[in-house]
Design an enzyme around this catalytic site. Structure first.
Site, PDB file in Angstrom:
ATOM      1  N   TRP A 149       0.798  -1.231   0.000  1.00 36.80           N
ATOM      2  CA  TRP A 149       0.000   0.000   0.000  1.00 36.80           C
ATOM      3  C   TRP A 149       0.825   1.272   0.000  1.00 36.80           C
ATOM      4  CZ3 TRP A 149       1.929   1.784   4.421  1.00 36.80           C
ATOM      5  CH2 TRP A 149       2.331   0.848   5.370  1.00 36.80           C
ATOM      6  N   ASN A 150       2.074   1.193   0.449  1.00 37.23           N
ATOM      7  CA  ASN A 150       2.844   2.443   0.528  1.00 37.23           C
ATOM      8  C   ASN A 150       3.402   2.767  -0.851  1.00 37.23           C
ATOM      9  OD1 ASN A 150       4.578   0.150   0.794  1.00 37.23           O
ATOM     10  ND2 ASN A 150       6.228   1.589   1.077  1.00 37.23           N
ATOM     11  N   LYS A 173      -1.921  -6.010  -9.385  1.00 35.00           N
ATOM     12  CA  LYS A 173      -2.812  -6.121  -8.226  1.00 35.00           C
ATOM     13  C   LYS A 173      -2.450  -5.042  -7.217  1.00 35.00           C
ATOM     14  CE  LYS A 173      -3.671  -8.497  -4.008  1.00 35.00           C
ATOM     15  NZ  LYS A 173      -3.700  -7.183  -3.415  1.00 35.00           N
ATOM     16  N   GLU A 248      11.042  -7.539  -4.155  1.00 33.82           N
ATOM     17  CA  GLU A 248      11.522  -6.335  -3.454  1.00 33.82           C
ATOM     18  C   GLU A 248      10.886  -6.357  -2.072  1.00 33.82           C
ATOM     19  OE1 GLU A 248      13.681  -4.217  -4.411  1.00 33.82           O
ATOM     20  OE2 GLU A 248      13.854  -4.890  -6.479  1.00 33.82           O
ATOM     21  N   LEU A 249      11.699  -6.661  -1.066  1.00 39.41           N
ATOM     22  CA  LEU A 249      11.103  -6.919   0.254  1.00 39.41           C
ATOM     23  C   LEU A 249      11.497  -5.853   1.271  1.00 39.41           C
ATOM     24  CD1 LEU A 249      11.674 -10.769   0.060  1.00 39.41           C
ATOM     25  CD2 LEU A 249       9.807  -9.404  -0.886  1.00 39.41           C
ATOM     26  N   CYS A 282      10.396   1.079   2.665  1.00 38.92           N
ATOM     27  CA  CYS A 282      11.191  -0.151   2.685  1.00 38.92           C
ATOM     28  C   CYS A 282      12.645   0.153   3.028  1.00 38.92           C
ATOM     29  CB  CYS A 282      11.104  -0.845   1.335  1.00 38.92           C
ATOM     30  SG  CYS A 282      11.569   0.243  -0.015  1.00 38.92           S
ATOM     31  N   GLU A 379      11.480  -5.635  11.396  1.00 36.34           N
ATOM     32  CA  GLU A 379      11.090  -4.421  10.681  1.00 36.34           C
ATOM     33  C   GLU A 379       9.800  -3.868  11.291  1.00 36.34           C
ATOM     34  OE1 GLU A 379       9.452  -4.848   6.702  1.00 36.34           O
ATOM     35  OE2 GLU A 379      10.550  -3.078   6.037  1.00 36.34           O
TER      36      GLU A 379
HETATM   37  N1  LIG Z   1      11.835  -3.296  -1.311  1.00 34.78           N
HETATM   38  C1  LIG Z   1      10.859  -2.482  -1.644  1.00 34.78           C
HETATM   39  O1  LIG Z   1      10.923  -1.825  -2.695  1.00 34.78           O
HETATM   40  C2  LIG Z   1       9.647  -2.306  -0.749  1.00 34.78           C
HETATM   41  C3  LIG Z   1       9.265  -3.236   0.204  1.00 34.78           C
HETATM   42  N2  LIG Z   1       8.127  -3.053   0.975  1.00 34.78           N
HETATM   43  C4  LIG Z   1       7.772  -4.010   2.026  1.00 34.78           C
HETATM   44  O2  LIG Z   1       6.367  -4.299   2.045  1.00 34.78           O
HETATM   45  C5  LIG Z   1       5.934  -4.595   3.378  1.00 34.78           C
HETATM   46  C6  LIG Z   1       4.734  -3.779   3.778  1.00 34.78           C
HETATM   47  O3  LIG Z   1       3.685  -3.897   2.916  1.00 34.78           O
HETATM   48  P1  LIG Z   1       2.429  -4.901   3.198  1.00 34.78           P
HETATM   49  O4  LIG Z   1       1.299  -4.469   2.320  1.00 34.78           O
HETATM   50  O5  LIG Z   1       2.207  -5.053   4.649  1.00 34.78           O
HETATM   51  O6  LIG Z   1       3.062  -6.228   2.620  1.00 34.78           O
HETATM   52  P2  LIG Z   1       2.397  -7.623   2.330  1.00 34.78           P
HETATM   53  O7  LIG Z   1       3.527  -8.508   2.000  1.00 34.78           O
HETATM   54  O8  LIG Z   1       1.458  -8.006   3.411  1.00 34.78           O
HETATM   55  O9  LIG Z   1       1.457  -7.381   1.043  1.00 34.78           O
HETATM   56  C7  LIG Z   1       1.977  -6.972  -0.188  1.00 34.78           C
HETATM   57  C8  LIG Z   1       1.029  -7.392  -1.290  1.00 34.78           C
HETATM   58  O10 LIG Z   1       1.017  -8.812  -1.375  1.00 34.78           O
HETATM   59  C9  LIG Z   1      -0.332  -9.281  -1.458  1.00 34.78           C
HETATM   60  N3  LIG Z   1      -0.396 -10.648  -0.949  1.00 34.78           N
HETATM   61  C10 LIG Z   1      -0.642 -11.062   0.311  1.00 34.78           C
HETATM   62  N4  LIG Z   1      -0.627 -12.412   0.378  1.00 34.78           N
HETATM   63  C11 LIG Z   1      -0.334 -12.860  -0.873  1.00 34.78           C
HETATM   64  C12 LIG Z   1      -0.140 -14.152  -1.464  1.00 34.78           C
HETATM   65  N5  LIG Z   1      -0.275 -15.271  -0.746  1.00 34.78           N
HETATM   66  N6  LIG Z   1       0.177 -14.205  -2.778  1.00 34.78           N
HETATM   67  C13 LIG Z   1       0.327 -13.076  -3.521  1.00 34.78           C
HETATM   68  N7  LIG Z   1       0.131 -11.838  -3.021  1.00 34.78           N
HETATM   69  C14 LIG Z   1      -0.184 -11.730  -1.711  1.00 34.78           C
HETATM   70  C15 LIG Z   1      -1.105  -8.256  -0.650  1.00 34.78           C
HETATM   71  O11 LIG Z   1      -2.473  -8.327  -0.971  1.00 34.78           O
HETATM   72  C16 LIG Z   1      -0.434  -6.963  -1.100  1.00 34.78           C
HETATM   73  O12 LIG Z   1      -0.952  -6.538  -2.341  1.00 34.78           O
HETATM   74  C17 LIG Z   1       7.131  -4.272   4.246  1.00 34.78           C
HETATM   75  O13 LIG Z   1       7.830  -5.430   4.612  1.00 34.78           O
HETATM   76  C18 LIG Z   1       7.993  -3.403   3.349  1.00 34.78           C
HETATM   77  O14 LIG Z   1       9.324  -3.317   3.707  1.00 34.78           O
HETATM   78  C19 LIG Z   1       7.386  -1.953   0.810  1.00 34.78           C
HETATM   79  C20 LIG Z   1       7.733  -0.993  -0.116  1.00 34.78           C
HETATM   80  C21 LIG Z   1       8.886  -1.079  -0.951  1.00 34.78           C
HETATM   81  C1  LIG Z   2      12.039   1.952  -3.070  1.00 35.63           C
HETATM   82  N1  LIG Z   2      12.613   3.101  -2.456  1.00 35.63           N
HETATM   83  C2  LIG Z   2      13.936   3.346  -2.655  1.00 35.63           C
HETATM   84  O1  LIG Z   2      14.731   2.800  -3.306  1.00 35.63           O
HETATM   85  C3  LIG Z   2      11.976   3.948  -1.594  1.00 35.63           C
HETATM   86  C4  LIG Z   2      10.716   4.115  -1.235  1.00 35.63           C
HETATM   87  C5  LIG Z   2       9.628   3.338  -1.751  1.00 35.63           C
HETATM   88  C6  LIG Z   2       8.856   2.690  -0.686  1.00 35.63           C
HETATM   89  O2  LIG Z   2       9.321   2.285   0.342  1.00 35.63           O
HETATM   90  O3  LIG Z   2       7.685   2.584  -0.933  1.00 35.63           O
HETATM   91  C7  LIG Z   2      10.380   5.078  -0.162  1.00 35.63           C
HETATM   92  O4  LIG Z   2      11.251   5.369   0.637  1.00 35.63           O
HETATM   93  O5  LIG Z   2       9.233   5.505  -0.073  1.00 35.63           O
END
Ligand SMILES: NC(=O)C1=CN([C@@H]2O[C@H](COP(=O)(O)OP(=O)(O)OC[C@H]3O[C@@H](n4cnc5c(N)ncnc54)[C@H](O)[C@@H]3O)[C@@H](O)[C@H]2O)C=CC1
Ligand SMILES: CN(C=O)/C=C(\CC(=O)O)C(=O)O
Length: 487
Positions: A149-150, A173, A248-249, A282, A379
């Site tokens: 969502w972010n 999605k 990208e986690l 992230c 995290e």
């Molecule tokens: N490395 C990067 O660029 C970034 C990483 N993140 C990471 O995302 C996380 C936070 O976001 P959340 O929405 O809480 O993450 P999440 O992992 O709970 O959800 C992400 C997406 O995956 C979907 N999803 C959930 N279960 C699934 C499944 N079994 N199969 C396929 N899709 C599924 C959700 O509906 C949502 O659209 C944090 O860990 C954050 O660090 C967030 C932004 C950028």
């Molecule tokens: C992915 N990113 C940097 O490389 C940074 C972001 C994206 C995110 O986390 O959604 C940010 O700091 O907002």
């Protein structure tokens, strides 16, 4: 109440079900969202599959694809304020950031528009005199894109841009939490004139929508951004269709400050690194690793800055920290702070959710020196900074690398040779020196370890959405010799 729709096969339609979306600033329902389940997912993937092989899309030249992308970039720039307001409303991310970030998202589409006709194949200097051999680069296929969502428009642009440049079709999605900006973005895709089925945008829940999408037999690649636990489900599901994945986690990124650093500048960068976006980034620099001789001074400076932050309504341009996106986030962050304090972490500022309407949590600093605090490991995805100190450069590096994540890192020092040593020694996909949270379409980002694999941004990301086909052409008119020997 606002009502949003899916975008499937060039048309806007309701979902199999719908659900209420909550404004995190008030906790009240403000919109009705479509919910895709198995049948909608199937419809969207089939539309993408048809568009990949039939109709106008595969017949377009790469330059024509680029022109559509330029048009999309212009539309994103022209509509940035509308998209920003929707993202702020649906996720609580402050308007100050969404308006700037979405205007910059247009640059990502522009960058990949320029790349579309620069994706080249190769001619191979083959070791056989009667053969011409070359590589064609073709789109990898139907791509499933799953985002959190972010920063949804940003995190989807780094997938949609290169995938379109490469000629792929896709089902995006949106997160079930705050899908409004991405569903609205579909209108711009439509207006830009992409053929029906090339870009499909849906939303729904993880288990019923995300999982169905990721394991769909017609999906060739899953580009996922989210948490590591969800990524494990994505990878397990890919055992069904053998799709490739890019992940990208999350992160637990170190922010290292040496005594010789410009402390005022480093403190501003640390505020940007952990309190901007209410810490829901992230790349959040969530572990401050500071040289012991300046620790007290630096933490006092940070505390002063943290306590001066304007917390408020995300749609107000003056607000610096808005609400968290969901109550779940607010509860999880509160619980992890409490657990860390129980483990011995000392509270410097913040620490408890703000009572009243909305999902607010104040900028929080925990002093974790000599404590095995869970806040140093897990995290938060929130505005919580954990502080530890060091005596030597080797100790700073050891502390920085003491994580299973490896997304980003920051180093603040005036010592050039030390900065170079740390650039090499840090186990993270990004090293920012004397800056933090800087991004560009030209610069790849992605992580090591639990932060995932694959890179987004840059030229290589477009190549990742292609697969090569090797073409052999025999140039001799003589009959093929001995058929029982491999040539
Ligand atoms: N490395 C990067 O660029 C970034 C990483 N993140 C990471 O995302 C996380 C936070 O976001 P959340 O929405 O809480 O993450 P999440 O992992 O709970 O959800 C992400 C997406 O995956 C979907 N999803 C959930 N279960 C699934 C499944 N079994 N199969 C396929 N899709 C599924 C959700 O509906 C949502 O659209 C944090 O860990 C954050 O660090 C967030 C932004 C950028
Ligand atoms: C992915 N990113 C940097 O490389 C940074 C972001 C994206 C995110 O986390 O959604 C940010 O700091 O907002």
């Amino acid at each position: 109440m606002r009502r949003f729709q899916h975008y499937i096969d060039g048309e806007f339609s309701d979902g199999e079900a719908s659900y209420p979306s909550i404004d995190p600033a008030s906790g009240a329902v403000w919109a009705d969202m479509p919910e895709a389940r198995e049948a909608d997912v199937d419809r969207a993937v089939n539309a993408a599959d048809r568009a990949l092989y039939d109709g106008p899309w595969p017949k377009l030249t790469a330059t024509q694809r680029g022109k559509l992308l330029y048009k999309l970039a212009d539309l994103v720039a022209a509509n940035a304020h509308v998209l920003a307001e929707l993202e702020t409303r649906d996720t609580g991310k402050i308007i100050r950031e969404t308006s700037a970030q979405i205007a910059y998202v247009a640059e990502y589409y522009r960058y990949y528009a320029g790349i579309a006709d620069k994706i080249e194949g190769a001619y191979l200097p083959i070791d056989k005199p009667d053969m011409d051999v070359w590589l064609r680069r073709e789109p990898i296929g139907v791509v499933a894109m799953v985002v959190p969502w972010n920063s949804q428009l940003f995190l989807s642009a780094v997938k949609i841009g290169p995938a379109l440049a490469a000629g792929c079709t896709m089902v995006v999605k949106a997160s079930e939490d705050g899908p409004a900006p991405l569903l609205e973005f579909a209108r711009l895709v439509h207006e830009a004139g992409f053929p029906a089925g090339v870009v499909n945008i849906i939303t729904g829940f993880g288990a019923s929508c995300g999982a169905a999408l990721g394991r769909h037999p017609k999906v060739a690649h899953v580009a996922f951004t989210g948490g590591p636990e969800t990524a494990r489900h994505v990878v397990r599901n890919s055992a069904e269709n053998l799709a490739s994945t890019s992940l990208e986690l999350g992160g637990k990124s170190p922010f290292i400050v040496f005594a010789d650093a410009d402390l005022e500048s480093a403190a501003n960068a640390q505020v940007a690194g952990i309190f901007a976006a209410t810490g829901q980034s992230c790349v959040a620099g969530s572990r401050l690793i500071v040289e012991r001789s300046v620790k007290d001074r630096f933490v006092a400076l940070l505390r002063e800055k943290a306590e001066a932050i304007r917390i408020g309504a995300p749609l107000d341009m003056a607000t610096e920290v808005g609400p968290l996106a969901t109550r779940r986030q607010q509860d999880n962050i509160g619980a992890l702070v409490a657990k860390s304090i129980e483990s011995g972490a000392r509270l410097v500022t913040g620490g408890r959710k703000i009572d009243g309407e909305g999902y607010y949590f104040p900028p929080t600093i925990l002093d974790c020196d000599d404590v095995a605090s869970p806040s140093l490991i897990e995290e938060f995805f929130g505005p919580v900074l954990s502080v530890v100190s060091f005596e030597t450069e080797a100790e700073a590096l050891r502390l920085a690398n003491d994580t299973r994540y490896g997304l980003a890192s920051g180093v603040f020092t005036q010592n050039l040779t030390r900065a170079h040593r740390l650039m090499k020694g840090l186990r993270a996909g990004i090293v920012w020196v004397n800056t933090y949270r800087a991004v560009s379409p030209i610069a790849p980002f992605g992580g090591f370890g639990l932060s995932g694999h694959g890179r987004e941004g840059g030229m290589a990301a477009a190549l990742d959405y292609t697969r090569t086909k090797t073409i052999w052409l025999r140039t001799s008119d003589d009959p093929i010799p001995d058929p029982f020997v491999m040539r």
